[in-house]
Structure formats: structure tokens, C-alpha cells
Design an enzyme around this catalytic site. Sequence first.
Site, PDB file in Angstrom:
ATOM      1  CB  CYS A   1      -0.792   2.944   3.744  1.00 45.36           C
ATOM      2  SG  CYS A   1      -2.160   2.003   3.099  1.00 45.36           S
ATOM      3  CG  ASP A   2       3.465   2.050   3.884  1.00 48.95           C
ATOM      4  OD1 ASP A   2       2.646   2.364   4.762  1.00 48.95           O
ATOM      5  OD2 ASP A   2       3.839   0.885   3.669  1.00 48.95           O
TER       6      ASP A   2
ATOM      7  CB  CYS B   1      -0.946  -0.025   1.204  1.00 49.15           C
ATOM      8  SG  CYS B   1      -2.055   1.390   1.220  1.00 49.15           S
TER       9      CYS B   1
END
Length: 311
Positions: free
Chosen positions: A138-139, A135
Site C-alpha cells: 500500500c505504501d 502494508c
Amino acid sequence: MVKGEIRNVVIIGGGISSHTAALYTARASLKPLIISGPELDQLSLTTLVENYPGFPEGVQGPDLIANCKKQAQKFGAEYIEGFVDSFKKGNGFYEIGVGKKKYKALSVIISTGASARRLGIPGEDKYFGRGVSTCAVCDAALYKNKVAVVVGGGDAAMEETLALYKFAKKIYLVHRKEEFRASQIMQDRILKLKGDKLKIVYNTEVLEVLGDKLVNGVKVKNNKAGKEEIIKTDGLFLAVGHVPNTKPFDGVVELDKQGFVKTNGVKTNLPGVFAAGDVQDYIYKQAITSAGTGCMAALEAEWYIERVLGK
Ligand code: NDP
């Protein structure tokens, strides 16, 4: 004699198909129970969704999901957290197991989605969460001034690359073929950025994840020239598709050879058991089609209870 309450409808999963099925069955006064596991659904892992009708400026995926759930709860849908690990047919009901706890239902909607596929290469598990991720959305912010490798050639790979582009100092987009399968609009966005900061590496497979405590490189092989090399990187982002979450249903509900639930519309081989969303769809896989099949499954469940069971 059956011990314990038999629910009208149990919906398994926590994505947009589940919330849509929950909304429809709750509005039909069926008091649905929704059981969802710890893994986040696809929309909760994304950012701006530009192709969900009704939002001319786009909508943030997590907001869309949170609102769909809220809307279903407003009509009485009951949500619990739990990882469904067994499913069987009883006498006049279906039994859904969450560890030792068993739930019974007249009708079941399977909307367990699909999880990010792994490459199955050395180092991938060891460095998962330590540089290997599924992801980027997300990161990405953790990659300020860092190097990242994205693997894949679909829309997800394009989206992950775009997310990282805002932060990373260099990105390699590695794809095993010479052409992407992503939609033209997403490809165009990526190809426009191609240059020193974004390098596209075609015909190349990732063979191994390297590192010490954290990832520091990936070994890749050009599958045309047969040449191997090491790309120094701080992270590897996997965007190589998804596998359906159907393990608890295997052997009870008919699955295809890739493990997706086989459906006719949203009907499975079992009366009263329906499937919606990515768990039964390897073609469209869109938020709107997922919501659409959630609605279909809810209506089918309602009709099944009323017209077949006469309840
Ligand atoms: P896709 O199945 O579309 O693409 C997966 C990619 O991974 C393919 O390029 C495939 O290669 C590659 N791949 C698969 N297995 C391996 C492997 N073992 N090694 C190397 N490469 C591999 O999945 P996506 O997750 O990208 O997209 C799923 C769906 O979600 C699509 O319908 C997409 O349109 C949608 N989506 C839409 C977005 C948007 O519109 N913004 C964003 C994200 C997803 P190959 O091409 O060789 O098969």
C-alpha cells in the site's frame, strides 16, 4: 418465542473465504447475510497473485476479491458493514452482535481472518501510520528515494521488500534468524537483489522505533553478537505474521492456544457453526485453500439446515 428474524446463514468476515461461502449459500437459496468489518482482507492488501489457479498471467488481489463479492451478490448474497463484537448461543439460534444491533442465525460461518502481528516494542504504536506500516504494497510508492526497514522472514517480508525495491533508495531486510522461512521462489527473488540497495540483516531483532514527528530510525540488536546499533530509516514495515481475529468467539467457540478456531474439517465444537479461511488455518494460509474452506463451510451449513434442523 424469539423476537426478530432468524437468518439461515450469517457469514462473518470479508475475505475470499467469506465471498466463496456467500456464493455457495446464495446459490443454495439460503439468502446469506455477510457482515464484514472495516479491516481489509489479505488479498485486498496485496498486488499480483500468481498462484491462484485460472489466471495464467496472475490476477491483482483487490480485483479477485471485488469479483468474488460481485459474483456472490449476483446470486442474492446480502452484505452489510459492521464490526462483530459479540457472539452467543441462543435457544435454537446463534446471536451475532454488532454493537447494540443483534442478528440471529441458524448457522454461522466464521471467516474473520487474521490481522497483522505487531512487535510490541517502544515507539511502534506512537509511529504507526507515521512511518510504521504493515502494508508495503500500500505504501511503497511513498518511499521514492527513501530508506525502509522490513522485518520478518516469511513470504510477506519478501513481498514487502520486492514492493519497496521499486521505489526506495535503500532497504534493510531484518530477520531474527539466519534463515528465511519464505518459499524458495520468493527467497530467490530477494537474494538476487542483495547488494548496495538491499541489505539483508540476519540474526537481528528490532528493539525500538525512533523518531520525532515521523520515524527516523530503528534500534536493532544482533542476537548472536549482542551488539546494538541504530539503522537510520524513514519507515519500518512489519511482516511478522498474523494473529487470528477471534476475540468475540472466545469462550463460546473452542479456540487453540494461539487463538485460532479449532476445526475438524470446517466444523467447530458448536453444531451449525463453521469456520473458514485464515481464522482456522495456520498452516496453508493460501487464497485457494481459503476459498476451498469457504466452499466446505457453505456446504456444511446447507446440510446442517436441511439434514439436522430439517428446514
Ligand atoms: P509467516 O508466519 O510465514 O512468517 C512470519 C515471519 O515473521 C517469520 O519469519 C517469523 O520469524 C517472523 N516473526 C514472527 N514474530 C516475530 C517477532 N516478534 N519478531 C521478529 N520476527 C518475527 O507469515 P507471512 O505473513 O510471511 O506469511 C503468511 C502466509 O501467507 C504464509 O503461508 C505465506 O506463504 C503466505 N504468503 C504468500 C505470499 C506469496 O506467495 N506471494 C505473500 C505473502 C504471504 P521466524 O522465521 O523466526 O519464526
